[in-house]
Enzyme design. Structure first.
Site, PDB file in Angstrom:
ATOM      1  CE  LYS A 198      -3.570   2.316   2.610  1.00 48.07           C
ATOM      2  NZ  LYS A 198      -4.346   2.374   3.831  1.00 48.07           N
ATOM      3  N   GLY A 227      -4.566  -1.836   5.326  1.00 50.56           N
ATOM      4  CA  GLY A 227      -3.736  -2.957   4.866  1.00 50.56           C
ATOM      5  C   GLY A 227      -4.334  -4.306   5.230  1.00 50.56           C
ATOM      6  NE  ARG A 228      -5.931  -3.661  11.446  1.00 51.42           N
ATOM      7  CZ  ARG A 228      -5.289  -2.499  11.558  1.00 51.42           C
ATOM      8  NH1 ARG A 228      -4.163  -2.317  10.910  1.00 51.42           N
ATOM      9  NH2 ARG A 228      -5.764  -1.519  12.313  1.00 51.42           N
ATOM     10  CD  GLU A 262       9.828  -5.511   6.975  1.00 53.17           C
ATOM     11  OE1 GLU A 262       9.605  -4.398   6.451  1.00 53.17           O
ATOM     12  OE2 GLU A 262       9.477  -5.796   8.124  1.00 53.17           O
ATOM     13  CG  HIS A 294      -1.638 -34.792  19.184  1.00 52.92           C
ATOM     14  ND1 HIS A 294      -1.786 -35.941  19.932  1.00 52.92           N
ATOM     15  CD2 HIS A 294      -2.639 -34.808  18.274  1.00 52.92           C
ATOM     16  CE1 HIS A 294      -2.820 -36.629  19.464  1.00 52.92           C
ATOM     17  NE2 HIS A 294      -3.352 -35.960  18.462  1.00 52.92           N
ATOM     18  CD  GLU A 354      -1.160  -4.057  11.760  1.00 53.49           C
ATOM     19  OE1 GLU A 354       0.056  -4.327  11.758  1.00 53.49           O
ATOM     20  OE2 GLU A 354      -1.823  -3.995  10.715  1.00 53.49           O
ATOM     21  CE  LYS A 390       6.078  -0.308   9.596  1.00 52.57           C
ATOM     22  NZ  LYS A 390       4.968   0.229   8.809  1.00 52.57           N
TER      23      LYS A 390
HETATM   24  O1  F6P Z   1       2.639  -4.026   9.998  1.00 57.99           O
HETATM   25  C1  F6P Z   1       2.390  -2.693   9.733  1.00 57.99           C
HETATM   26  C2  F6P Z   1       1.803  -2.493   8.364  1.00 57.99           C
HETATM   27  O2  F6P Z   1       1.685  -1.123   8.169  1.00 57.99           O
HETATM   28  C3  F6P Z   1       0.463  -3.202   8.152  1.00 57.99           C
HETATM   29  O3  F6P Z   1      -0.615  -2.500   8.620  1.00 57.99           O
HETATM   30  C4  F6P Z   1       0.456  -3.403   6.678  1.00 57.99           C
HETATM   31  O4  F6P Z   1      -0.452  -4.396   6.305  1.00 57.99           O
HETATM   32  C5  F6P Z   1       1.894  -3.818   6.449  1.00 57.99           C
HETATM   33  O5  F6P Z   1       2.638  -3.006   7.350  1.00 57.99           O
HETATM   34  C6  F6P Z   1       2.399  -3.676   5.045  1.00 57.99           C
HETATM   35  O6  F6P Z   1       2.322  -2.351   4.574  1.00 57.99           O
HETATM   36  P1  F6P Z   1       2.428  -1.997   3.043  1.00 57.99           P
HETATM   37  O7  F6P Z   1       1.288  -2.672   2.325  1.00 57.99           O
HETATM   38  O8  F6P Z   1       2.325  -0.496   2.979  1.00 57.99           O
HETATM   39  O9  F6P Z   1       3.739  -2.489   2.523  1.00 57.99           O
END
Ligand code: F6P
Length: 546
Positions: free
Chosen positions: A224, A286-287, A230, A403, A372, A513
């Protein structure tokens, strides 16, 4: 900071309706506190003896999804006090506010309109029209591109059809699509495989790339913000791989790369062809984004028609949530049970146990959705709150969980409510296996409730009265999975309303971050500002300390 796209159809938003106050100031809260002592200790099995209709009365159905909540430590008095709490916290108004596009995300002053992606927002006509045309254009792009890939018309640089799709994203840009693609593998394309890379652990991406052929691989950069560290690093590593293997300069501008983002400026700067950028908007969290173009990998895996079925199932649950009276409203009942256990019976965690291996990623998905959203310690207005919010969500598929951790739920000293999820039919299984699987589900929920009776050594005694819900679903279809996901989305929102928190921001992930960014920018320069423990560990990792 994410940039606001100029073509955002929602420039004006309705303010959030005024909230009650703290839930602890309601009259229902005080009543529930009184009830917690007596009712919570009453044996649920006794309620069944007293009421032969309890299993039916404490069940709700929405099409092929049945919720049996009769094995909970509640009676009619508790239930009606919980429903009063919901009304005192203005839940019906807040449900309507969500669908009408009010600024439910109070800190970022914007709505959360994931329901619009499945056609169930109820905005004023003109806004709805603008929103629909923006959404329709991206859905149409998803349809065209997914069909081109599935039919082999989408070709790589050397003219070969695509056989492997890598979705590079993390959090909401990974968990939803990965969970759905895994859950719905019955409907998957026979040749095309979807892979998901989230972690920045280089061993994993290297292992995956070694197995793939760049000539037939397509990469979706799903982010987003398009700034997530990452995702950027994994995308760059993949670019290097294409450069090296295909001997080309700018693979990101080729048909091997697609971006899904709100931040098209950054995607363009990364070199992605503008035709291959799918648009997101700030009003999709995002979620909550798997219903948008973030679901492109889903449409590629199971086909666009099945993707639409997933959306249709979620829409069905949206309508149930919006229109069913509170007492028959499945997400609301799940939310109220969660509040009962968290705030009055002091349970800190909630286990989710799907009796279906294909739902293995569902728990991680729910962890982001729930934790979150609800991991907050200030109210929606920013005031400190003095009651617990948020629940630790965890679990494992059954029967494996039996288990590993179920011993603790049966005989340990914690109170841990459980959601069991099972399917009546499974066409991928055999009757013998499926019957065994579902028998285990029933045995666990029954054992948790009834416990042992008769004279037994103390170490064999199981106290029982351990609560659970059972979600029984006819089959694992795209439609039913859509309903199930939306059920939990709305449960989480309803809990947030009762806790009077903002369920749609996640500021708590920012500081880590920032510190990581500073360290990556220049380890040596920034180490002086670190706490002594972190400074020493950094020295050990970078080799400047021994
Ligand atoms: O974990 C934090 C967060 O901002 C989430 O809310 C989001 O889903 C994720 O990082 C990834 O963010 P992006 O889609 O901007 O890479």
């Amino acid at each position: 900071m994410t940039q606001r796209p100029t073509d955002n159809p929602l420039q004006e938003t309705v303010p959030m309706p005024g909230s009650a106050t703290s839930p602890t100031a309601t009259s229902a809260w005080a009543e529930l506190q009184d009830m917690a002592h007596a009712t919570a200790r009453a044996a649920v099995v006794e309620h069944f003896h007293a009421d032969s209709q309890r299993a039916e009365r404490y069940s709700l159905r929405c099409d092929e999804l049945l919720l049996d909540y009769s094995k909970n430590r509640i009676d009619d008095a508790v239930l009606s006090a919980l429903l009063r709490l919901a009304r005192e916290m203005a839940l019906p108004d807040k449900i309507r506010a969500l669908f009408v596009g009010a600024a439910v995300n109070t800190t970022e002053k914007r709505p959360a309109l994931h329901m619009a992606l499945r056609g169930s927002a109820t905005l004023p006509a003109e806004q709805q029209h603008l929103l629909n045309s923006a959404i329709d254009s991206q859905h149409e792009k998803t349809r065209i591109v997914s069909e081109q890939i599935r039919t082999g018309q989408w070709r790589g640089l050397t003219g070969k059809a695509i056989t492997d799709v890598i979705n590079i994203g993390i959090g909401g840009s990974d968990l939803g699509p990965k969970m759905v693609c895994t859950a719905l593998r019955e409907f998957a394309h026979p040749v095309i495989r979807c892979h998901f890379v989230a972690n920045v652990d280089g061993a994993e991406i290297q292992r995956m790339l070694r197995r793939l052929d760049p000539e037939t691989t397509l990469v979706i950069i799903a982010s987003k913000s398009f700034t997530t560290h990452e995702t950027r690093l994994n995308a760059e590593t993949t670019l290097d791989w294409f450069r090296e293997k295909l001997g080309i300069d700018a693979p990101q501008s080729s048909s091997h790369f697609i971006a899904v983002t709100e931040n098209s400026r950054e995607a363009l700067a990364f070199g992605i062809d503008p035709q291959r950028i799918f648009q997101l908007w700030d009003w999709i969290g995002g979620r909550y984004s798997l219903w948008s173009s973030i679901g492109l990998s889903i449409a590629i895996a199971i086909g666009y028609d099945n993707f639409r079925q997933l959306l249709a199932g979620a829409k069905r649950m949206d309508e149930h949530f919006l229109y069913a009276p509170l007492e028959q409203n499945m997400p609301v009942i799940l939310a109220l049970l969660g509040i009962w256990y968290r705030n009055f019976l002091k349970a800190e965690t909630h286990a989710v146990i799907p009796y279906c291996e294909r739902l293995g990623h569902f728990i991680t998905y729910l962890q982001q959705l729930d934790m979150e959203s609800s991991g907050k310690s200030v109210s929606a207005a920013g005031d400190a709150i003095d009651y617990p919010t948020g629940t630790i969500v965890w679990g494992q598929t059954g029967t494996n969980g039996q288990h590993t951790f179920l011993q603790l739920i049966h005989q340990g000293s914690h109170l841990i409510p459980v959601d069991f999820i099972g399917f009546i039919e499974d066409s991928l299984s055999t009757p013998r296996h499926h019957q065994a699987l579902m028998t285990h589900l029933l045995a666990q929920s029954a054992a948790l409730m009834v416990g042992t009776t008769g004279a037994l050594p103390s170490y064999r005694h199981q106290p029982g009265n351990r609560p659970s819900n059972t979600l029984l679903i006819q089959k694992l279809t795209p439609f039913n999975l859509g309903m199930l996901i939306a059920l939990y989305e709305h449960k989480v929102y309803s809990q947030g309303v009762i806790w009077n928190i903002n369920s749609f921001d996640q500021w708590g992930v920012e500081l880590g971050k920032v510190i990581a960014g500073q360290l990556l920018a220049d380890r040596a320069d920034n180490s002086a500002a670190l706490d002594p423990s972190t400074r020493r560990l950094l020295g050990l990792i970078s080799g400047s300390d021994s």
